[in-house]
Scaffold this active site. Structure first.
Site, PDB file in Angstrom:
ATOM      1  N   ASP A  40       1.027  -1.067   0.093  1.00 50.65           N
ATOM      2  CA  ASP A  40       0.061  -0.166  -0.001  1.00 50.65           C
ATOM      3  C   ASP A  40       0.902   1.060  -0.552  1.00 50.65           C
ATOM      4  OD1 ASP A  40      -2.735  -0.745   0.648  1.00 50.65           O
ATOM      5  OD2 ASP A  40      -1.489  -1.624   2.738  1.00 50.65           O
ATOM      6  N   GLU A  49       2.028  -6.144  -5.395  1.00 53.58           N
ATOM      7  CA  GLU A  49       1.266  -6.000  -6.915  1.00 53.58           C
ATOM      8  C   GLU A  49       2.437  -4.563  -7.197  1.00 53.58           C
ATOM      9  OE1 GLU A  49      -1.700  -1.709  -6.858  1.00 53.58           O
ATOM     10  OE2 GLU A  49      -2.289  -3.688  -6.317  1.00 53.58           O
TER      11      GLU A  49
END
Length: 364
Positions: free
Chosen positions: A18, A259
């Site tokens: 994040d 990610e």
């Protein structure tokens, strides 16, 4: 046209993804000339990625980005005629959200990365809000019908220039490992994985290889991985985000997780194995299948990635033995290089986001 200011909100759920994605986006937008504030609830984690960040300072400016503690965001005025990015549905502070309409803000919900086909149909859709602020979904992705992937304009040129230098010298500068201790003929593999990765299968697939392997492991030696046969395990320091690319560029094969690391490994243009973030009811496996469909890798590389994400030690060993044979290995290398080039030929996520916001303003 005046460049809009951006406020970007980030809550860190766990790990580094994040904070990593939000920092990259904030830094990229600042580099394009926008005024950017990053509101984040975990300055410690951001400081691991960006050493210039001081976790004890609740307001600071680093590399052109104003960074603020989430606790203070509710009392800050939203940027007038600016853009507010809510990363990964983190939910804005109520007081801040209530102030957005009077400041004529545009509201973007930045979603998680996915290769699933439904993403193309949802990218850019409006989401009507009670406060009347125009809000839109913005999906990163691997096709031209999505928001694309984060990439700095000079990234691939820096990669290609770096690879003209001796790899062992680069690794020494990055990790402190003396160049003379790294065999020139070895295959270098980066291992950056979640704790549940099937390491026994990885070990079994590498210990009897004809080509020796230097397995580079950031942060320390995992339990069960020791020097054995043709496998040498080398713990290396955790590198900051700005140098992670250089580490990827040094390696023949990159095992990455999450990610942000996936996208950076794609830009490296070398074979990679992605460990996707695990989700309830195995929803992550559908995302993995969709991504592998786009990847179009040779069968052993597809099998290796599937086994890696199913904690299948036997499958990891068997597929690794196959994919490291010359023909599938060269085919894997070629496809990774080609896909990286195809993706890099498109506008990156930050540019697509700015263009999207301008179009939304013109419609309103």
């Amino acid at each position: 046209m005046d460049l809009p200011a951006f406020d970007l909100f980030c809550r860190v759920i766990d790990n580094f993804g994040d904070a990593g994605v939000c920092w990259r986006l904030a830094h990229r937008l600042a580099g394009m000339g926008h005024t950017v504030r990053l509101w984040i609830d975990d300055l410690e984690t951001l400081g691991r990625l960006v050493p210039a960040v001081r976790p004890a300072m609740e307001q600071q400016q680093v590399e052109g980005v104003r960074i603020g503690s989430w606790a203070h965001a509710g009392h800050a005025p939203p940027p007038e005629d600016g853009v507010v990015i809510e990363a990964f549905a983190c939910a804005l502070p109520a007081r801040y959200e209530n102030a957005m309409a009077a400041r004529r803000c545009l509201w973007i919900n930045l979603e998680y990365l996915s290769a699933e086909s439904w993403v193309e149909g949802c990218h850019g859709l409006p989401s009507p809000q009670p406060n009347g602020v125009p809000k839109y979904f913005f999906f990163p992705g691997f096709t031209q019908e999505t928001g694309g992937l984060l990439r700095e304009p000079d990234l691939t040129a820096r990669r290609d220039q770096a690879r003209k230098q001796d790899r062992r010298q680069r690794l020494q500068a990055l990790t402190g490992l003396h160049a003379d201790t790294l065999p020139a003929n070895a295959r270098h593999i980066l291992l950056f994985c979640y704790p549940d990765a099937p390491l026994a299968g990885l070990r079994a697939g590498l210990v009897h290889q004809e080509i020796p392997t230097c397995l580079l492991v950031p942060g320390g030696r995992p339990a069960g991985l020791t020097d054995e046969g043709s496998l040498r395990v080398l713990p290396i320091p955790f590198v900051p985000q700005t140098r992670f690319d250089e580490l990827l560029w040094c390696c023949d094969l990159n095992f990455v997780r999450g990610e942000d690391s996936l996208v950076r490994a794609l830009w490296a243009g070398s074979p990679l194995v992605w460990q996707i973030y695990r989700q309830a009811e195995s929803a992550h496996l559908d995302k993995l299948d969709a991504w592998l469909t786009l990847a179009r890798w040779p069968d052993p590389a597809q099998a290796l990635t599937q086994a890696w994400n199913r904690q299948d030690d036997t499958g990891v060993c068997a597929s690794l033995l196959q994919v490291l044979q010359p023909d599938p290995w060269h085919a894997w290398q070629a496809r990774c290089r080609d896909w990286s080039g195809e993706l890099a030929a498109r506008a990156d996520l930050a540019q697509n986001l700015v263009d999207f916001c301008q179009k939304c303003r013109q419609k309103s």
